[in-house]
Design a protein around this motif. Sequence first.
Motif, PDB file in Angstrom:
ATOM      1  N   ILE A   1       0.822  -1.252   0.100  1.00  0.00           N
ATOM      2  CA  ILE A   1      -0.255   0.573   0.077  1.00  0.00           C
ATOM      3  C   ILE A   1       0.880   1.369   0.238  1.00  0.00           C
ATOM      4  O   ILE A   1       0.405   2.427  -0.940  1.00  0.00           O
ATOM      5  N   VAL A   2       1.794   1.485   0.655  1.00  0.00           N
ATOM      6  CA  VAL A   2       2.618   2.118   1.391  1.00  0.00           C
ATOM      7  C   VAL A   2       3.504   2.809  -0.243  1.00  0.00           C
ATOM      8  O   VAL A   2       3.819   3.841  -1.138  1.00  0.00           O
ATOM      9  N   LEU A   3       3.550   1.439  -1.253  1.00  0.00           N
ATOM     10  CA  LEU A   3       4.299   2.212  -2.625  1.00  0.00           C
ATOM     11  C   LEU A   3       3.249   2.351  -2.855  1.00  0.00           C
ATOM     12  O   LEU A   3       3.935   3.045  -3.780  1.00  0.00           O
ATOM     13  N   PHE A   4       2.180   1.706  -4.198  1.00  0.00           N
ATOM     14  CA  PHE A   4       1.214   2.384  -4.080  1.00  0.00           C
ATOM     15  C   PHE A   4       0.377   3.618  -4.156  1.00  0.00           C
ATOM     16  O   PHE A   4       0.476   4.699  -5.045  1.00  0.00           O
ATOM     17  N   ALA A   5       1.014   4.243  -3.421  1.00  0.00           N
ATOM     18  CA  ALA A   5       0.406   5.514  -2.232  1.00  0.00           C
ATOM     19  C   ALA A   5       2.006   6.443  -2.331  1.00  0.00           C
ATOM     20  O   ALA A   5       1.620   7.789  -3.199  1.00  0.00           O
ATOM     21  N   LEU A   6       2.957   5.640  -2.764  1.00  0.00           N
ATOM     22  CA  LEU A   6       4.557   7.057  -3.401  1.00  0.00           C
ATOM     23  C   LEU A   6       4.202   6.923  -4.958  1.00  0.00           C
ATOM     24  O   LEU A   6       4.042   8.333  -5.210  1.00  0.00           O
ATOM     25  N   ILE A   7       3.302   5.704  -5.488  1.00  0.00           N
ATOM     26  CA  ILE A   7       3.676   5.987  -6.814  1.00  0.00           C
ATOM     27  C   ILE A   7       2.164   7.340  -7.511  1.00  0.00           C
ATOM     28  O   ILE A   7       1.831   8.176  -7.872  1.00  0.00           O
ATOM     29  N   ALA A   8       0.974   6.792  -6.475  1.00  0.00           N
ATOM     30  CA  ALA A   8      -0.359   8.281  -6.737  1.00  0.00           C
ATOM     31  C   ALA A   8       0.079   8.983  -6.551  1.00  0.00           C
ATOM     32  O   ALA A   8      -0.767   9.867  -7.350  1.00  0.00           O
TER      33      ALA A   8
END
Length: 709
Positions: A73-80
């Motif tokens: 989720i954190v990886l996705f949040a950084l990209i988004a």
Amino acid sequence: MTLDAIRTFLNASTPITSSLLVIGSAGLLALLTALVFRILISLQGTGTQKMEQIAAQIRSGAMAFLRREYMVIVLFALIAGGCLYIFLDTGLSYARIGQWGMPYTAGSFGLGAVCSLLAGFIGMRTATAANVRTAQAARTSLALALRVSFLSGSTMGMAVVGLGLLGLTGGLYYFLDIEHLSLAEALTPLTAFTFGASSVALFARVGGGIYTKAADVGADLVGKVEKNIPEDDPRNPAVIADNVGDNVGDVAGMGADLFESYVGSILATMLVGLHVTWTGDPGDAEIAALLPLFLAALGIVASIIGTFVVRIGKGSSNVQGALKNGMFLSSVLVLIGAYFFCQRLLPAEVSMGVFYAITSGLIAGVIIGMLTEYYTSQNYGPVRQLADSTKTGAATVMISGLALGYLSTFLPVVVVCIALAVSFSGGGMYGVAISAVGMLSTLGYSLAIDAFGPVADNAGGIAEMSKLPAQVRTRTDVLDSAGNTTAAIGKGFAIGVAGFMCLALLAAYKEEAGITGIDVSKPFTLVGILLGGMLPFLFSSMTMRAVGRAAMAMIEEVRRQFRDIEGLMEGKVLGDSARCVAISTSAAIREMILPGFLVIVAPLIVGYLLGREALGGLLVGSLVTSILMGMSMANSGGAWDNAKKFIEAGNLGGKGSDSHKAAVVGDTVGDPFKDTSGPSLNILVKLLHIIAVLTVSLFAMDGALATMF
């Protein structure tokens, strides 16, 4: 009507920022209450060494899953967040090259994601600490066991509303007082707060649902059906994974789901409120935008009071009645407070209409919960009739369960329609929007009666595996049965809230998109509606197939251990529960990515190719099918589960009978219905609407394909 009303009410010279400080203090009160409840839980005994060992295994598995899920989720949040900054905060026009904008939208997105993650973490840590203490309390009395498990649920509920309200008011205060933006300028980027919360909710609900159902199906089919051993038998190596799944799905997943609904309904109402013109005074819009925040603060106080009446007398087992007492009290307190706010803050010509809208939302939420209880509780006719169908085998169980789910959509939809009519007549689209806030105003309490269920379920598992006296398991089963019903009520409630919230977001989308309506006679708009109606089916297929694949891996592993580990079936040695936990964890993390990707890219593709009105059509189509499918699947699954529990209580032959085996099959099919696909659909539809509102400025009116024809 001017802002003088708020100045007078608060005796302050700066009404908006002073209001935010007052409202934020209610969020702080919720967090302090959660801390007190958590301390009270820690003061309870943990029982025998064996109980502590089992609880430690459950907690270790739950936190291991949460760490891996949060990494994704954190990886996705950084990209988004990076994409939001580039496309919305800075922009990609030639005029902006080399000019970096302020990260308002990306920062709001990050804040929403962090608050949601933190709420889930608090809920998980509390639930995995309270399960063994609930089992120990059940050795004393049912009343004490209820108190401990309910304190755990209340901790989760207070953490969700506290973090949600503090996050919103903190972000808004920063934009208004530090960055000196207007309220309209501040709310546009703050919408991304809901996007951050929704993203976490989607992955938490889908990932948690896949995890818990893979473990549950594997444990039940091999243990109960093939090996004919009891539920939560320590010989079953999937039991620990099953107990871990109760927490990751129904605590962290449900908490993130309702956190997103809570902040989303408030923000949607504030966006709609910016466009009200009740008296022609510019202050009308600001008052309308602040009212949902006041209601949320009021709901926190009412929810705290409601928790103190959840008691059962000595010798009583009416857990459901005790939980209802708190719900009714908190709801009445909100209505009284809402009347006061409407009378003091709103123009006389609209005050009662808005109050009726709030009342309709709150009452609709309670009625939907009661209807869900009727269709899913073993105390009523529908589930008992479903249990009777087990006499003729699994096939009739499936037919009856599906029919019950379809039937269960009728009355709740009628209730929603009546509430919509009342709220719209009372306050237009603003009335519809604020009715969702009314429905969610007591979330601090309603989430508590949902989140206590997994704790009670875990307590029963710990009691069984620790070989505590039968009376202890009897008491935890009473709590577990009530928890199954409240979990079903919570899912029905969440689906009803999603409908109201999405209508408010649809109104906000129309304003942001600059369209007057959605014309179904236009081919591209009709295409959008059909695509939106299809998405919930595609999404449900993906999540159910994911559960099936994960469950197959779990079943093979449990079979292998029973086959290869000598003495396991005789109870002489323990199975490799860590291996089962690892299988569920890996499958859940892997399988949750594709459905999440589908939800996020679908509105972007439709908006770019077909234009703004077609994207509005996508929202309409997805709203209709998501609400009906989600309600039907959740109620079918809940009914199958409680039909099994009804038989296990000694009816129709009891445990081990042919009726019981047929009911287990129905419950196995119902597991992904009620805990994975069904509850995820309300997140799907909310996330589609939020992304559309947030990104509509990127799309042309007609779209790329429309310009080609």
